[in-house]
Design an enzyme around this catalytic site. Structure first.
Site, short mmCIF file in Angstrom:
data_model
loop_
_atom_site.label_atom_id
_atom_site.label_comp_id
_atom_site.label_asym_id
_atom_site.label_seq_id
_atom_site.Cartn_x
_atom_site.Cartn_y
_atom_site.Cartn_z
N PRO A 279 0.83 -1.21 0.00
CA PRO A 279 0.00 0.00 0.00
C PRO A 279 0.86 1.26 0.00
O PRO A 279 1.90 1.31 0.67
CB PRO A 279 -0.77 -0.11 1.33
CG PRO A 279 0.15 -0.88 2.23
CD PRO A 279 0.87 -1.86 1.33
N ARG A 317 -1.46 16.20 -9.39
CA ARG A 317 -2.60 15.31 -9.58
C ARG A 317 -3.81 15.98 -10.23
O ARG A 317 -4.42 15.39 -11.13
CB ARG A 317 -2.99 14.63 -8.26
CG ARG A 317 -1.85 13.85 -7.60
CD ARG A 317 -2.30 12.95 -6.46
NE ARG A 317 -3.08 11.84 -6.95
CZ ARG A 317 -4.39 11.75 -6.91
NH1 ARG A 317 -5.08 12.70 -6.32
NH2 ARG A 317 -5.01 10.73 -7.42
N CYS A 350 2.75 28.90 -16.01
CA CYS A 350 2.20 29.39 -17.28
C CYS A 350 1.58 28.27 -18.10
O CYS A 350 2.09 27.88 -19.16
CB CYS A 350 3.31 30.07 -18.07
SG CYS A 350 4.06 31.35 -17.08
N1 LLP Z 1 2.75 -1.60 -6.05
C1 LLP Z 1 3.00 -1.31 -7.33
C2 LLP Z 1 3.68 -2.29 -8.17
C3 LLP Z 1 2.58 -0.07 -7.86
O1 LLP Z 1 2.82 0.21 -9.13
C4 LLP Z 1 1.92 0.87 -7.03
C5 LLP Z 1 1.49 2.16 -7.54
C6 LLP Z 1 1.71 0.53 -5.68
C7 LLP Z 1 2.12 -0.73 -5.23
C8 LLP Z 1 1.03 1.43 -4.71
O2 LLP Z 1 -0.28 1.70 -5.07
P1 LLP Z 1 -1.24 2.50 -4.06
O3 LLP Z 1 -1.43 1.64 -2.85
O4 LLP Z 1 -0.57 3.78 -3.71
O5 LLP Z 1 -2.47 2.71 -4.84
N2 LLP Z 1 0.46 8.87 -9.32
C9 LLP Z 1 -0.83 8.24 -9.21
C10 LLP Z 1 -0.74 6.86 -8.59
C11 LLP Z 1 0.19 5.95 -9.34
C12 LLP Z 1 0.35 4.61 -8.70
C13 LLP Z 1 1.43 3.83 -9.33
N3 LLP Z 1 1.68 2.55 -8.75
C14 LLP Z 1 -1.77 9.14 -8.45
O6 LLP Z 1 -1.35 10.22 -8.03
O7 LLP Z 1 -2.94 8.81 -8.29
#
Ligand code: LLP
Length: 422
Positions: A279, A317, A350
């Protein structure tokens, strides 16, 4: 459990991070700055960990969500492992006192150098995303006289029902190996001298707000595990990735960590493999705000604009995903309904895409402080120096105290590595 308001609350009409007034932090450290709550980070970690108490597991915090050393150190002290996707993140985890034996290494493009560094550090597992990567890891481990622990990241082809940029578990995505190819690849891996098969891995996407896609992914992963077992391949762990969403908007539905855990534990009932989780957002997202000051109010025939001192380079975001972040006044002494107007909250960059919030009902005057909520994940970590803007300071609130955990960048630092032509 909702993490929506943990750590941040109004006291005497001023928004506080734990016992610290955000107005005081703005005076002391300037704006824009990120402010985190140690109690909220701790509560999120412990809530996640406790939800899986009935099954052997390891939480591997996804460093990319927020890689600040103080945050990694806090999670390490709470017993966390780490999910990394680069040599840079490996170095950070080690620098923060994390345990290499609790690191899983994900990502489709691991370089030879990164693989060597990870083997030297003695990580828990490589989450392998392609046949070529498997060959590369086997070769490098052989050269180093080592045996590399591996899992295959399988792509279960389930629809995570999230923003297309952050869905990763569909056939059309670049991630993992196809569910249908996995068995053959495991058989191949079994024959490789410098690999040890440790587990299986999947991650279907981010900001998931219902249990259904998780349930579907677990089902598909377990059916593969059964086929592997039938083939004589035993696994030590099952890594179910990250992806659990948070509440960005008070009224929007989100799935609790208890619901998430119940769905997963039901899916793996009767199995003895250790569960790994990765997570990111859930552990840090609602534990941070981006604090910003209103520089100018301007109006045209169409819209009211509040130009604030934070921008898309600080929090990408909204510009990138059209993401919603609640924006609230730090001082809400005069927030009576009749003074509310509709504002576009925009930054100084900008680009028309440089907005932090659209059509927000707020009572604003120049100089006011605003807190952009739920900015603890993928905020600072995705920031840039676009428009030669120094990256914001980061501050950790802890009870009545606050500590700078990353200094604001200086302008000189931004071009220190650049050279004039000879
Ligand atoms: N494991 C892997 C292999 C991942 O690619 C990711 C996130 C995670 C775990 C963690 O996921 P989470 O629990 O945070 O959902 N920049 C985007 C989110 C990109 C997530 C990429 N991978 C945003 O701001 O929403």
């Amino acid at each position: 459990m909702s993490t929506a308001n943990t750590g941040f609350a109004y006291r005497n009409k001023t928004l506080h991070a734990e016992g610290v007034a955000l107005s005081r932090l703005a005076e002391t450290y300037g704006t824009p700055c990120y402010v985190y709550s140690k109690a909220a980070l701790t509560a999120a970690f412990q809530g996640f960990d406790a939800a899986f108490a009935s099954h052997a597991h390891l939480v591997c915090y996804a460093v990319k969500a927020n890689p600040n050393l103080a945050i990694l150190n806090l999670f390490a002290r709470l017993g966390s492992g780490f999910d990394i996707v680069s040599g840079g993140e490996l170095a950070r985890v080690i620098a923060a006192g994390g345990d290499a034996r609790k690191i899983v290494f994900s990502g489709v493009g691991k370089t030879s150098h990164e693989i060597r560094d990870a083997l030297n550090a003695g990580i828990l597992c490589f989450n392998v995303e392609s046949p070529s990567e498997l060959d590369r890891i086997d070769r490098i481990a052989g050269e180093m006289g080592r045996v590399a622990p591996v899992s295959l990241r399988v792509n279960p082809d389930v629809d995570a029902k999230t923003h297309p940029y952050i869905a990763t578990g569909l056939k059309e995505n670049k991630f993992g190996v196809a569910h249908t190819d996995a068995l053959a690849l495991y058989r191949r891996a079994r024959g490789m001298k410098h690999l040890k098969i440790e587990g299986i891995d999947c991650h279907i996407g981010s900001q998931l707000t219902e249990t259904k896609p998780f349930t579907a992914a677990v089902e598909r992963v377990i059916s593969l595990v059964e086929q592997l077992n039938a083939d004589g391949i035993e696994l030590t762990h099952i890594d179910l990735g990250g992806g659990l969403g948070i509440q960005y908007q008070a009224e929007a539905y989100s799935c609790s960590v208890e619901d998430y855990a119940a769905a997963i534990l039901k899916g793996i009932a009767g199995r003895s493999e250790k569960l790994l989780f990765e997570p990111g957002r859930f552990l840090t997202g609602n534990a941070g705000v981006l604090l910003t000051r209103v520089e100018y109010l301007k109006r045209n025939d169409e819209r009211n604009f509040a130009v604030v001192d934070a921008a898309m380079n600080d929090l990408m975001r909204p510009a990138l995903y059209d993401a919603w972040h609640d924006i609230v006044p730090v001082n809400n002494a005069d927030a009576s309904n009749d003074t509310l107007e509709t504002w576009e909250i925009v930054g100084p960059v900008c680009e028309s895409g440089d907005f932090l919030g659209r059509s927000r009902k707020l009572a604003l005057k120049e100089g006011d402080l605003l807190a952009i909520r739920s900015a603890g994940a993928y905020g600072m970590s995705m920031s840039s120096n676009y428009n030669t803007r120094p990256r914001a300071a980061e501050i950790m609130a802890d009870g009545a105290d606050a500590q700078v955990i990353r200094q604001r960048e200086s302008i000189a630092e931004l071009y220190a590595n650049e050279k004039l032509l000879k």
